[in-house]
Write an enzyme that holds these catalytic residues in place. Structure first.
Site, PDB file in Angstrom:
ATOM      1  N   ASP A  92       0.853  -1.180   0.000  1.00  0.00           N
ATOM      2  CA  ASP A  92       0.000   0.000   0.000  1.00  0.00           C
ATOM      3  C   ASP A  92       0.894   1.235   0.000  1.00  0.00           C
ATOM      4  O   ASP A  92       2.124   1.141   0.055  1.00  0.00           O
ATOM      5  CB  ASP A  92      -0.988  -0.042   1.169  1.00  0.00           C
ATOM      6  CG  ASP A  92      -0.308   0.009   2.528  1.00  0.00           C
ATOM      7  OD1 ASP A  92       0.916   0.245   2.591  1.00  0.00           O
ATOM      8  OD2 ASP A  92      -0.995  -0.198   3.538  1.00  0.00           O
ATOM      9  N   GLY A  94       0.895   3.796   2.152  1.00  0.00           N
ATOM     10  CA  GLY A  94       1.153   4.417   3.449  1.00  0.00           C
ATOM     11  C   GLY A  94       0.110   5.445   3.830  1.00  0.00           C
ATOM     12  O   GLY A  94      -0.034   5.777   5.005  1.00  0.00           O
ATOM     13  N   GLY A  95      -0.628   5.956   2.851  1.00  0.00           N
ATOM     14  CA  GLY A  95      -1.570   7.038   3.114  1.00  0.00           C
ATOM     15  C   GLY A  95      -2.644   6.665   4.122  1.00  0.00           C
ATOM     16  O   GLY A  95      -2.906   7.413   5.070  1.00  0.00           O
ATOM     17  N   ASP A 146      -2.584   8.200  -1.820  1.00  0.00           N
ATOM     18  CA  ASP A 146      -3.878   8.867  -1.853  1.00  0.00           C
ATOM     19  C   ASP A 146      -4.307   9.288  -0.463  1.00  0.00           C
ATOM     20  O   ASP A 146      -3.650   8.963   0.527  1.00  0.00           O
ATOM     21  CB  ASP A 146      -4.943   7.964  -2.483  1.00  0.00           C
ATOM     22  CG  ASP A 146      -5.272   6.753  -1.608  1.00  0.00           C
ATOM     23  OD1 ASP A 146      -4.433   6.382  -0.764  1.00  0.00           O
ATOM     24  OD2 ASP A 146      -6.349   6.173  -1.775  1.00  0.00           O
ATOM     25  N   GLN A 189     -11.480   7.151  -5.653  1.00  0.00           N
ATOM     26  CA  GLN A 189     -12.107   7.654  -4.433  1.00  0.00           C
ATOM     27  C   GLN A 189     -13.473   8.232  -4.801  1.00  0.00           C
ATOM     28  O   GLN A 189     -13.962   7.982  -5.901  1.00  0.00           O
ATOM     29  CB  GLN A 189     -11.208   8.705  -3.754  1.00  0.00           C
ATOM     30  CG  GLN A 189      -9.907   8.132  -3.176  1.00  0.00           C
ATOM     31  CD  GLN A 189     -10.131   7.246  -1.951  1.00  0.00           C
ATOM     32  OE1 GLN A 189     -11.241   7.159  -1.414  1.00  0.00           O
ATOM     33  NE2 GLN A 189      -9.073   6.542  -1.529  1.00  0.00           N
ATOM     34  N   ASP A 266      -7.758  -7.543   0.253  1.00  0.00           N
ATOM     35  CA  ASP A 266      -6.838  -7.823   1.365  1.00  0.00           C
ATOM     36  C   ASP A 266      -7.557  -7.473   2.646  1.00  0.00           C
ATOM     37  O   ASP A 266      -8.443  -6.615   2.656  1.00  0.00           O
ATOM     38  CB  ASP A 266      -5.579  -6.954   1.274  1.00  0.00           C
ATOM     39  CG  ASP A 266      -5.858  -5.532   1.735  1.00  0.00           C
ATOM     40  OD1 ASP A 266      -6.455  -4.761   0.962  1.00  0.00           O
ATOM     41  OD2 ASP A 266      -5.533  -5.203   2.898  1.00  0.00           O
ATOM     42  N   CYS A 304     -11.895 -29.155   6.293  1.00  0.00           N
ATOM     43  CA  CYS A 304     -10.724 -28.297   6.079  1.00  0.00           C
ATOM     44  C   CYS A 304      -9.446 -29.118   6.182  1.00  0.00           C
ATOM     45  O   CYS A 304      -9.314 -29.984   7.044  1.00  0.00           O
ATOM     46  CB  CYS A 304     -10.717 -27.169   7.105  1.00  0.00           C
ATOM     47  SG  CYS A 304      -9.297 -26.075   6.958  1.00  0.00           S
ATOM     48  N   CYS A 306      -6.345 -27.871   6.696  1.00  0.00           N
ATOM     49  CA  CYS A 306      -5.240 -27.180   7.375  1.00  0.00           C
ATOM     50  C   CYS A 306      -4.765 -28.010   8.570  1.00  0.00           C
ATOM     51  O   CYS A 306      -5.481 -28.878   9.058  1.00  0.00           O
ATOM     52  CB  CYS A 306      -5.675 -25.785   7.818  1.00  0.00           C
ATOM     53  SG  CYS A 306      -6.509 -25.748   9.420  1.00  0.00           S
ATOM     54  N   CYS A 309      -7.068 -28.337  11.647  1.00  0.00           N
ATOM     55  CA  CYS A 309      -8.228 -29.237  11.486  1.00  0.00           C
ATOM     56  C   CYS A 309      -7.805 -30.690  11.310  1.00  0.00           C
ATOM     57  O   CYS A 309      -8.505 -31.598  11.746  1.00  0.00           O
ATOM     58  CB  CYS A 309      -9.072 -28.782  10.303  1.00  0.00           C
ATOM     59  SG  CYS A 309      -9.908 -27.203  10.605  1.00  0.00           S
ATOM     60  N   HIS A 335      -5.557 -21.774  10.096  1.00  0.00           N
ATOM     61  CA  HIS A 335      -6.899 -22.198   9.692  1.00  0.00           C
ATOM     62  C   HIS A 335      -7.657 -21.065   9.001  1.00  0.00           C
ATOM     63  O   HIS A 335      -8.266 -21.258   7.942  1.00  0.00           O
ATOM     64  CB  HIS A 335      -7.713 -22.700  10.886  1.00  0.00           C
ATOM     65  CG  HIS A 335      -9.149 -22.878  10.502  1.00  0.00           C
ATOM     66  ND1 HIS A 335      -9.597 -23.973   9.810  1.00  0.00           N
ATOM     67  CD2 HIS A 335     -10.231 -22.050  10.624  1.00  0.00           C
ATOM     68  CE1 HIS A 335     -10.887 -23.833   9.539  1.00  0.00           C
ATOM     69  NE2 HIS A 335     -11.287 -22.672  10.029  1.00  0.00           N
TER      70      HIS A 335
END
Lengths: 375, 375
Positions: A92, A94-95, A146, A189, A266, A304, A306, A309, A335
């Site tokens: 990103d 940083g804004g 931004d 935006q 994200d 699952c 993982c 699990c 998980h």
């Protein structure tokens, strides 16, 4: 060196699936990017993050510029080598985190000055400095610098802020220059105002970017308002470029965003929740600290794959959470990240098969009952 | 089911190497046992503990009886299944930690009553209850319930305590019964008094155990006094059974103990140090939080094969330690446990080759210089 490119392979309604190609590997979309704030996805080995199916990580410019600093990471060979992750990294600008974390901010046309939340030291971020930091980090996908106002906000404030962000987008583009194999994404935006979103999209398209983010959402407006905005905002952006919804979100936010044409997301939610005992499964959310799990020999989710699990009972996970053992964060984070990546893989499959509407019905239906009944 | 057995394969001076066979696998000696206090070796996945070369873990009766309780672990299939570790587990008797951790203890001929350090609840430990708890946990190597006075102590106090422990050893043996494939170890006491140690050894041999621990050391007496005791204590115990030095220790303690005929050891030091930034290498100890590591691109130890050394710079490890990231504990603990297991493997090789004296010289010589020079 391979160029950065995006190939759509299927659409189903507004939902899309495809592949982003970078010199560091391919990113299957829709893609969820785990957040590696301070050069680590908290409580995870990077090879474990990859094992969940993540094709790309997000790194935070704000955190890394303060500690250990972008210049130090550059001297040490870049962020990939520093944190032992050789797949793509998006950073990103940083804004957003300057606005949410730093103290004593001052915003001007030039940029933002602020005090570090770690030691109070004074720093400046401008479009040019943000591009420099993201270059020093070795980021594969760089975000424009931004400004993002919290919602709700006055329309005038949102318009002014958006127009400033568009001027900063142009300065970001100029400062980024020509870096084959690396991508620069613009950030739309305009809050919840359709005409401002359109104005922002047109300004970005006029500058020209390798991908486009929908910014300024998931900042307090609620899911209904966010979805209403996503009913029009992605379509204002180029169809042949990746569309990235920043900072989203809960599983149902993600499904709704993908249904509306988003390709990348994200969020810290799966990793942060792993540390607080909140667990995501096909049946919704459960909290491992609840006494109902104390004697439960069953896994979090029998479907699952993982390690949490496959190898552990709810009773064990309850015990190590209550005992504040580090393995609790390790297993629950793994998980949750696995759940998110499986969710993305399922959606990619359903979109490719043209069955995304049915898949969405099943997704919501499985969550309606809530967690499995106590034994 | 395979019986519990011990085969010495080579000796070199007083040092010994061999193999303990159990139904859950072999334990190469000299063996270092990582400590999994609350059903986890802190900050480690159990498969990672195994990857360092550990053949056996230690579990703590005191911690597990309080949370999640031995009865609950039994209902869930035993400690191995609960914590996902299928190799041997040795459990202590709870006696030592009652003395060091619990509040408001009361010691009688029958046993000890105490208050939990977690919630203040009242509990009792006796030889019979300790045997029951260790059986419920499914421990492969069970330790006798004993009393261990802190040093220095009056000779009379040490003698009385040792004689009580010998009566408890007999009750432990009777309560343990006949459990093929499971072993019961006696614990020698007697402080730093050679005649009391001999009296204790004779009492234990008279009862008869599958292995013998040297207890009551590493409780404040210092290395010189401990080594002086180890110059005679192991030889008082049967040659054909494993000898276990409890709660030891630093790398040079371990080397000195092996040189004096010890076969097994356990200590929280490598795992605890991993969380506080103290790192063991061939060159001694370093502290990762020191500023000298901030820009250092080199691994902790270029000869170490653990993930921390293979994949990360000192600069990264310094950064994540300073940032209080969980991966710092994960990587440094892994490294320290790898260092300890490599140390044991090196000693086993040197004893088998009959070069243990040379190996010891090299060990001490490599540590004399201290950490590698700053860059």
């Amino acid at each position: 060196m391979a160029r950065f490119s995006f190939d759509l392979t299927a659409t189903d309604g507004s939902a899309r699936t495809g592949v982003i190609t970078t010199p560091r590997g391919q990113i299957r979309t829709p893609a969820f990017m785990p957040v590696g704030t301070a050069a680590t996805v908290k409580a995870m080995m990077p090879e474990s993050v990859a094992a969940t199916g993540a094709d790309i990580l997000l790194g935070n410019t704000y955190h890394l510029m303060l500690r250990p600093t972008a210049e130090r990471i550059d001297r040490l060979g870049g962020l990939h080598r520093f944190m032992n992750w050789d797949k793509p990294i998006l950073t990103d600008s940083g804004g957003f985190q300057v606005m949410s974390l730093a103290g004593l901010r001052k915003l001007t046309e030039k940029g933002v000055t602020f005090k570090s939340h770690i030691d109070g030291s004074k720093h400046e971020l401008t479009p040019e400095r943000s591009m420099e930091i993201q270059r020093l980090l070795g980021s594969d996908i760089v975000m424009c610098f931004d400004e993002c106002p919290a919602l709700p906000a006055e329309r005038d404030r949102i318009a002014e802020s958006m127009q400033l962000s568009m001027r900063w987008a142009k300065r970001s583009r100029d400062a980024f220059g020509d870096r084959p194999g690396h991508a620069l994404f613009g950030i739309q935006q305009g809050g919840l105002e359709e005409d401002l979103r359109a104005e922002s999209a047109d300004a970005l398209i006029d500058i020209g970017f390798d991908g486009y983010a929908v910014g300024g959402l998931a900042v307090g407006e609620g899911q209904e308002a966010m979805f209403a905005c996503l009913d029009y905002a992605p379509a204002q952006l180029p169809e042949d470029k990746p569309r990235y919804l920043m900072g989203v979100g809960k599983p149902d936010d993600i499904v709704g965003a993908v249904a509306r044409g988003i390709d990348m997301m994200d969020c810290v939610l799966p990793s942060r929740s792993g540390r607080t005992g909140q667990v995501f499964t096909r049946h919704g959310v459960l909290n491992i600290k609840n006494a109902r799990h104390m004697d439960d020999p069953r896994p979090l989710d029998e479907a699952c794959a993982c390690p949490a699990c496959r190898n552990y009972s709810r009773a064990y996970l309850h015990h190590v959470f209550r005992s504040q053992e580090i393995i609790s964060s390790m297993l629950l984070t793994w998980h949750n990240l696995q759940y998110y990546q499986d969710l993305m893989a399922d959606m990619r499959g359903a979109i490719a098969a043209g069955t995304f509407a049915d898949w969405q019905r099943d997704f919501h239906s499985a969550r309606e009952h809530g967690d499995i009944d106590p034994i």
